[in-house]
Each structure stands twice: as structure tokens, then as C-alpha cells.
Design an enzyme around this catalytic site. Structure first.
Site, PDB file in Angstrom:
ATOM      1  CB  THR A 187      -0.890   0.076   1.254  1.00  0.00           C
ATOM      2  OG1 THR A 187      -0.044   0.197   2.381  1.00  0.00           O
ATOM      3  CG2 THR A 187      -1.761  -1.133   1.397  1.00  0.00           C
ATOM      4  CD  GLU A 331      -4.765  -2.410   3.271  1.00  0.00           C
ATOM      5  OE1 GLU A 331      -5.388  -1.955   2.280  1.00  0.00           O
ATOM      6  OE2 GLU A 331      -4.035  -1.707   3.983  1.00  0.00           O
ATOM      7  CE  LYS A 442     -11.630  15.692  18.769  1.00  0.00           C
ATOM      8  NZ  LYS A 442     -11.154  14.618  19.597  1.00  0.00           N
ATOM      9  CD1 TRP A 447     -15.265  13.624  16.100  1.00  0.00           C
ATOM     10  CD2 TRP A 447     -13.392  14.005  14.943  1.00  0.00           C
ATOM     11  NE1 TRP A 447     -14.233  13.057  16.790  1.00  0.00           N
ATOM     12  CE2 TRP A 447     -13.069  13.271  16.100  1.00  0.00           C
ATOM     13  CE3 TRP A 447     -12.371  14.361  14.068  1.00  0.00           C
ATOM     14  CZ2 TRP A 447     -11.767  12.886  16.411  1.00  0.00           C
ATOM     15  CZ3 TRP A 447     -11.070  13.978  14.378  1.00  0.00           C
ATOM     16  CH2 TRP A 447     -10.782  13.254  15.544  1.00  0.00           C
TER      17      TRP A 447
HETATM   18  P1  ADP Z   1      -3.709   3.745  -1.596  1.00  0.00           P
HETATM   19  O1  ADP Z   1      -4.512   5.015  -1.577  1.00  0.00           O
HETATM   20  O2  ADP Z   1      -2.629   3.693  -0.616  1.00  0.00           O
HETATM   21  O3  ADP Z   1      -3.389   3.249  -2.927  1.00  0.00           O
HETATM   22  P2  ADP Z   1      -5.819   1.992  -1.681  1.00  0.00           P
HETATM   23  O4  ADP Z   1      -5.764   2.036  -3.144  1.00  0.00           O
HETATM   24  O5  ADP Z   1      -5.885   0.711  -0.991  1.00  0.00           O
HETATM   25  O6  ADP Z   1      -4.649   2.678  -1.035  1.00  0.00           O
HETATM   26  O7  ADP Z   1      -6.969   2.991  -1.252  1.00  0.00           O
HETATM   27  C1  ADP Z   1      -7.944   2.634  -0.357  1.00  0.00           C
HETATM   28  C2  ADP Z   1      -8.703   3.830   0.121  1.00  0.00           C
HETATM   29  O8  ADP Z   1      -9.187   4.618  -0.973  1.00  0.00           O
HETATM   30  C3  ADP Z   1      -9.956   3.449   0.868  1.00  0.00           C
HETATM   31  O9  ADP Z   1      -9.667   3.110   2.206  1.00  0.00           O
HETATM   32  C4  ADP Z   1     -10.799   4.709   0.737  1.00  0.00           C
HETATM   33  O10 ADP Z   1     -10.427   5.683   1.682  1.00  0.00           O
HETATM   34  C5  ADP Z   1     -10.438   5.224  -0.624  1.00  0.00           C
HETATM   35  N1  ADP Z   1     -11.462   4.802  -1.602  1.00  0.00           N
HETATM   36  C6  ADP Z   1     -11.416   3.764  -2.445  1.00  0.00           C
HETATM   37  N2  ADP Z   1     -12.512   3.736  -3.218  1.00  0.00           N
HETATM   38  C7  ADP Z   1     -13.289   4.772  -2.864  1.00  0.00           C
HETATM   39  C8  ADP Z   1     -14.574   5.281  -3.290  1.00  0.00           C
HETATM   40  N3  ADP Z   1     -15.272   4.723  -4.253  1.00  0.00           N
HETATM   41  N4  ADP Z   1     -15.055   6.377  -2.659  1.00  0.00           N
HETATM   42  C9  ADP Z   1     -14.358   6.982  -1.664  1.00  0.00           C
HETATM   43  N5  ADP Z   1     -13.145   6.557  -1.228  1.00  0.00           N
HETATM   44  C10 ADP Z   1     -12.620   5.468  -1.820  1.00  0.00           C
END
Ligand code: ADP
Length: 555
Positions: A187, A331, A442, A447
Site C-alpha cells: 500500500t 488489503e 477536529k 469532528w
Molecule cells: P492507496 O490510496 O494507498 O493506494 P488503496 O488504493 O488501498 O490505497 O486505497 C484505499 C482507500 O481509498 C480506501 O480506504 C478509501 O479511503 C479510498 N477509496 C477507495 N474507493 C473509494 C470510493 N469509491 N469512494 C471513496 N473513497 C474510496
């Protein structure tokens, strides 16, 4: 009493074999680094993967060894997916957009034995290799006639096409336990080092089948699918497996990911379905507007990775292009939900249905979700109460690779993975992400959700992109400010009165939905927003850039 059925291990090799048998006309089309188009049938890919497997054998790659890739989307990268996992080794895809230090970290942390690099990324690798203690053997993903780039003098360089050229084109793929590791993706750590997720043959095959079920409108025999999402990040959302499984052709864009190039590729290759993050699909939209028409044959897009605005959905759907929405995480292999309008809501007025499309959707088969409060206690799924989202499934990681600290933090609730997303779920199981836990603001002990504000701000006709971030404040701890890119028709209007009027306009828009204390304190207009390694707006970088907006609060 146990059932009396056979047990066949779920192995990735079976996807390729099935595709070759059932859908022999499936194509893999690649725009490669030299801007030429190469087209292969799925059978060619199977034969070239077999040649690659022999070559890996010759290089003494053993089951369990990690074989890395640093490459754009094309057929060679796809062959690596199948050949490396097919012999029981682990395909570790590396994101070239990570900072160089982190690329070195993941090579070392994964213990990569070989590394396959695109010719065009050789310069980057050259800078990274001196930072790696035990550099892997390097193979350059290049045609037979390409001169090898002058990488680090110590690196043992090989050429992909030369390496596989003389090998036999069939391979006796072994059988093994379906829980064997098949792939690995880190990640993109926003803070600290990236964390490794180790996928298995079982999780990958199940994910391919589940995605095929949930997105059958996009992925089917004869479909022509463009994964704009990279093969170097979370298996390009599983498309290299799901497409061959259902007989959909794959169109790869190579390193050419700008709006005009993507439009041209979609048009010339008659892409029916394009999958990507909102930033890149917004660039495509701009090109569509410029051209005055959508690419020929484009029927649907799948957007995920960040939240989408109603304007984005409308712009595509007004052109007759269906917007599929998905939420997921590295994940989770990565797809967790499918955003669509539940049958039970299709009688609602169109305006209400439109709003439902913005939700991230219902879990795809096999995904369990729960929302917990600050004490970790589960809260009601009433579509109103938000809390942290926890998930579990056969396609969700159970731990991070060789990382007990990060594992303890994210997997502390036995059997569940803590996503770090703040969300609510309604009575139909429909998920709405309201923020990332780390992006919440915050103010005075209360929040504020940055994402809810952004969604509202994006409906303003003069705002093209925006981020609402927390900035340290001497009185309230943190206050929200908006950093935004105006639309091209707003231009680079330097007149402070025009800017002030825009801010007033945005505040009155927000005032409809949010209380006064939540109103952002400022609107900063910029030409572009910084992006993360996966193409999302980098709020971390923005928070660093604007941390002293209210003066140095550390004094
Ligand atoms: P990285 O950003 O490190 O590449 P990921 O690709 O695993 O990690 O991203 C996961 C995160 O992206 C999720 O936990 C969420 O916050 C955000 N995310 C993914 N899809 C969506 C969506 N359709 N709408 C809003 N947030 C999203």
C-alpha cells in the site's frame, strides 16, 4: 456430516487455461513504450507465459521466491502475472510513482530475487539500485533488438524477449495448495513505509469470480476493457484475471495515461469499458468535451479509489455512458462494494436515485462489513450514524507481510480488518464513505467530515477539483480550509473581488447542509493539486504545504 464433493485447488493457472479453451478469440492489445500497438490472442499469451516459465526455471526461480515488476500496463506485464504465479513464485508489483527510497525499501523488504523493468523506467531503477543492499537480477522488458539501457554497472542485465525467445511454448504447470502466495502489493504508505499485502491463488481466483458476478454489465464475452488502473497497483483491480475468465479482451495503455492519449486509444480500439480513478477519468471527460463526442463504443466506466461527485456522474451518463462505482482497498484485493441503484429504490424520483449513485454501494458477494464507534463497539446500520468501517472476507488480508506492528494496529479485532475509513451503512446494506479517519478535521473538539464538504463544493460550476483540509489553529486546534482548482472558464482571474465572491458563493452552498461552525475559513485557488502515487489528491502534502496558514502554531 461432510459433503462428498471433489476438491480442486483454486489456482490462477486455471483462469488462463479456461480462457484459452472457452474464449480463444479474446485479445490482449498493448500500446507499448515505443508507442506501437501489439495485439495477441489469449493463446499467444498462454504460450509466451509458458516460455517465460521455462526462462524463470533456467534462472533458478523457486516456489515462494519473489519476482518483482516495475512496469506499465502491457502484455509482457500480464505474462509475468501468469508465469510467476504459475510456477508457485510470487509476483511483486512495484509502483514506480513511489518515492525512490520507498521503492528501495519494498525491494529489500520483499527480498526480491529478480526484477523485470520497463525500458522507460530503467533510469528510475538506476537511481534506486544503489539504495538496495542485495539488488535483484534485472531483466529489461524490451524487444530483441533494443539495446539494453546502461543500468547500474553491477546489475546483471538480461533482455526479456531474448530470454524467452528460444524456450518451449508449453509448460507442465504444477499443482499446489490453493493458499500458496501468488502476488504481492505494497500500500502506498502516506506516513511511514509501505505495508505489504500477500495475495493467494485462492483469494485471487475468488476475487476474479466475485467481480465477474457484480460487474457483469461491463465484463462479459466480447467486451473490450481498458484498465487505466495500473498493473503495478492492486492487480489493476483484478482485471487481468476477471477479463480472461469471462472472455473480455484487455486493452493496455502502456505509459500513455493523459486524457488525449486515452481518448485516442479508446476510440481506435473501440473500448467498451474503462476502469480508473476519478482524476484520470475526469481528464478523459475533458477530452470528450474538447472532441465534442465520446470515444466510439464506450458503454460504461468503472470509477473507484476516491469519492465521485454528482456532476461527474451526470456528465458521463448524459452521454449514455453508465457509471459503475466501486470502493475497495489494497488489503481487499481490492474490490469491496458495488455502487448501483438497488431494485427497491428504482421507483424513487430520478433526483433521489441520482444521489444513491454517489454511495459506494453494497458489498460484493462474500464481503461482511460493520461500523464501530470509538470504543470498537458495533453501531446500527441506519444510514445515519457514522463510525469506522471494519470488513472481513476471503479476499481480505489477514495480516501485513513481515510487519507485526502494522498488523497489530489494523487487525486487533479478531477476524476483522480495520479500514481506517469513516462510513455509514443504510438498511439495504448500502455503504457511504464519509471520510478517511486521518482526513477528519477536529475543530473545538467536534469532528468535521472533509469528504462531505468536498462533495458539496464540487457541485459549484466554477470548481473543477477541491480538497478540504485541516490546518492547525491557535484557538480551535484545527480549522478547515478549501484548496481548489477553478474550471477553465473561471480562468486565472486574479481579481481578488471575483475570488472573494466565489468563496461567498461556496459558503452559501455549504450553508444549506452544514452548521455555521463547520464553514471553511478560507478558499485558496491553485493551478493543480498534488497527487499521491496512486493518482489521488494528496491531502498529506496539502496539510504540509498549508500547515502555517494561521501562523506558526508551534511557537
Ligand atoms: P492507496 O490510496 O494507498 O493506494 P488503496 O488504493 O488501498 O490505497 O486505497 C484505499 C482507500 O481509498 C480506501 O480506504 C478509501 O479511503 C479510498 N477509496 C477507495 N474507493 C473509494 C470510493 N469509491 N469512494 C471513496 N473513497 C474510496
Amino acid at each position: 456430516m461432510l459433503g462428498q464433493m471433489m476438491h480442486q485447488p483454486l489456482l490462477i493457472k486455471n483462469i488462463l487455461a479456461h480462457s484459452q479453451m472457452a474464449f480463444p478469440t479474446t485479445k490482449i492489445v498493448s500500446r507499448t513504450g515505443d508507442n506501437s500497438i501489439q495485439s495477441h490472442l489469449i493463446g499467444d499469451i498462454a504460450r509466451r507465459s509458458a516460455q517465460l516459465a521455462h526462462a524463470l526455471d533456467a534462472l533458478n526461480v523457486q516456489a515462494g521466491d519473489r519476482v518483482a515488476t516495475l512496469a506499465w500496463n502491457d502484455h509482457r506485464h500480464l505474462e509475468l502475472y501468469y508465469a510467476v504465479s504459475g510456477i508457485g513464485a510470487v509476483c511483486h508489483t512495484i509502483n514506480p510513482r513511489l518515492p525512490q527510497k520507498q521503492i528501495a525499501y519494498v525491494i529489500e523488504h520483499a527480498g526480491d530475487k529478480l526484477l523485470f523493468v520497463d525500458e522507460g523506467l530503467a533510469g528510475l531503477l538506476e537511481k534506486v539500485l544503489p539504495l538496495v543492499k542485495n539488488p535483484p537480477t534485472i531483466i529489461v522488458l524490451a524487444g530483441t533488438t533494443s539495446p539494453l539501457p546502461p543500468l547500474n554497472a553491477d546489475a546483471d542485465l538480461l533482455n526479456y524477449e531474448v530470454m524467452i525467445g528460444d524456450q518451449a511454448d508449453d509448460f507442465d504447470w504444477p499443482d499446489f495448495d490453493e493458499n500458496t502466495a501468488s502476488g504481492m502489493c505494497y500500500t502506498s504508505g502516506t506516513t511511514g513505509n509501505p505495508k505489504g499485502v500477500l495475495y493467494s491463488h485462492r483469494s485471487t481466483t475468488l476475487h476474479a469470480m466475485q467481480v465477474a458476478l457484480s460487474f457483469a454489465n461491463a465484463l462479459h464475452e466480447g467486451a473490450r476493457v481498458l484498465p487505466i488502473v495500473p498493473l503495478f497497483h492492486v492487480n489493476a483491480w483484478g482485471l487481468p484475471f476477471t477479463c480472461p475468465l469471462v472472455g473480455a479482451s484487455l486493452i493496455f495503455a502502456g505509459p500513455f495515461l493523459d486524457g488525449p492519449s486515452l481518448f485516442e486509444l479508446m476510440d481506435s480500439q473501440q473500448v467498451t469499458s474503462a476502469w480508473g480513478v476519478p482524476t484520470v477519468l475526469t481528464a478523459v471527460l475533458q477530452e470528450i468535451k474538447r472532441a465534442g463526442r465520446p470515444p466510439k463504443g464506450l458503454n460504461n466506466i468503472l470509477v473507484g479509489g476516491s469519492a465521485i461527485s454528482l456532476g461527474f456522474i451526470d456528465d458521463y451518463e448524459d452521454l449514455g455512458i453508465t457509471v459503475n462505482h466501486a470502493w475497495g482497498m489494497t488489503e481487499m484485493s481490492p474490490i469491496g462494494t458495488q455502487g448501483s441503484i438497488p431494485a427497491s429504490s428504482r421507483h424513487l424520483p430520478l433526483e433521489k436515485q441520482r444521489h444513491l449513485k454517489k454511495r459506494q454501494g453494497r458489498g460484493i458477494f462474500g464481503i461482511d462489513m460493520k461500523i464501530v464507534d470509538q470504543n470498537g463497539d458495533e453501531i446500527a446500520q441506519d444510514g445515519k450514524q457514522s463510525g469506522e468501517l471494519y470488513v472481513r472476507s476471503n479476499t481480505t488480508a489477514a495480516q501485513y507481510y513481515n510487519n507485526p506492528e502494522a498488523t497489530a494496529e489494523a487487525f486487533h479485532d479478531a477476524g476483522w480488518f480495520r479500514t481506517g475509513d469513516i462510513a455509514n451503512i443504510d438498511a439495504t446494506g448500502n455503504l457511504l464513505i464519509t471520510d478517511r479517519a486521518k482526513d477528519l478535521i477536529k475543530s473545538g473538539g467536534e469532528w468535521i467530515s472533509s469528504l462531505e464538504h468536498e462533495t458539496a463544493i464540487m457541485t459549484h460550476k466554477s470548481i473543477a477539483q477541491c480538497a478540504v483540509i485541516a490546518v492547525p489553529h491557535p484557538k480551535w486546534d484545527e480549522r478547515p480550509i478549501i484548496i481548489a482548482v477553478p474550471t477553465s472558464d473561471f480562468g486565472d482571474d486574479k481579481d481578488s473581488k471575483v475570488r472573494a465572491a466565489l468563496f461567498e458563493d461556496v459558503l452559501s452552498l455549504l450553508g444549506v447542509e452544514f452548521p455555521k461552525w463547520q464553514m471553511p475559513d478560507a478558499l485558496v485557488l491553485v493551478d493543480e493539486l498534488p497527487l499521491t502515487a496512486t493518482g489521488k489528491i494528496s491531502k498529506l502534502r496539502l496539510r504540509q504545504l498549508y500547515r502555517d496558514y494561521f501562523g506558526d502554531t508551534n511557537e
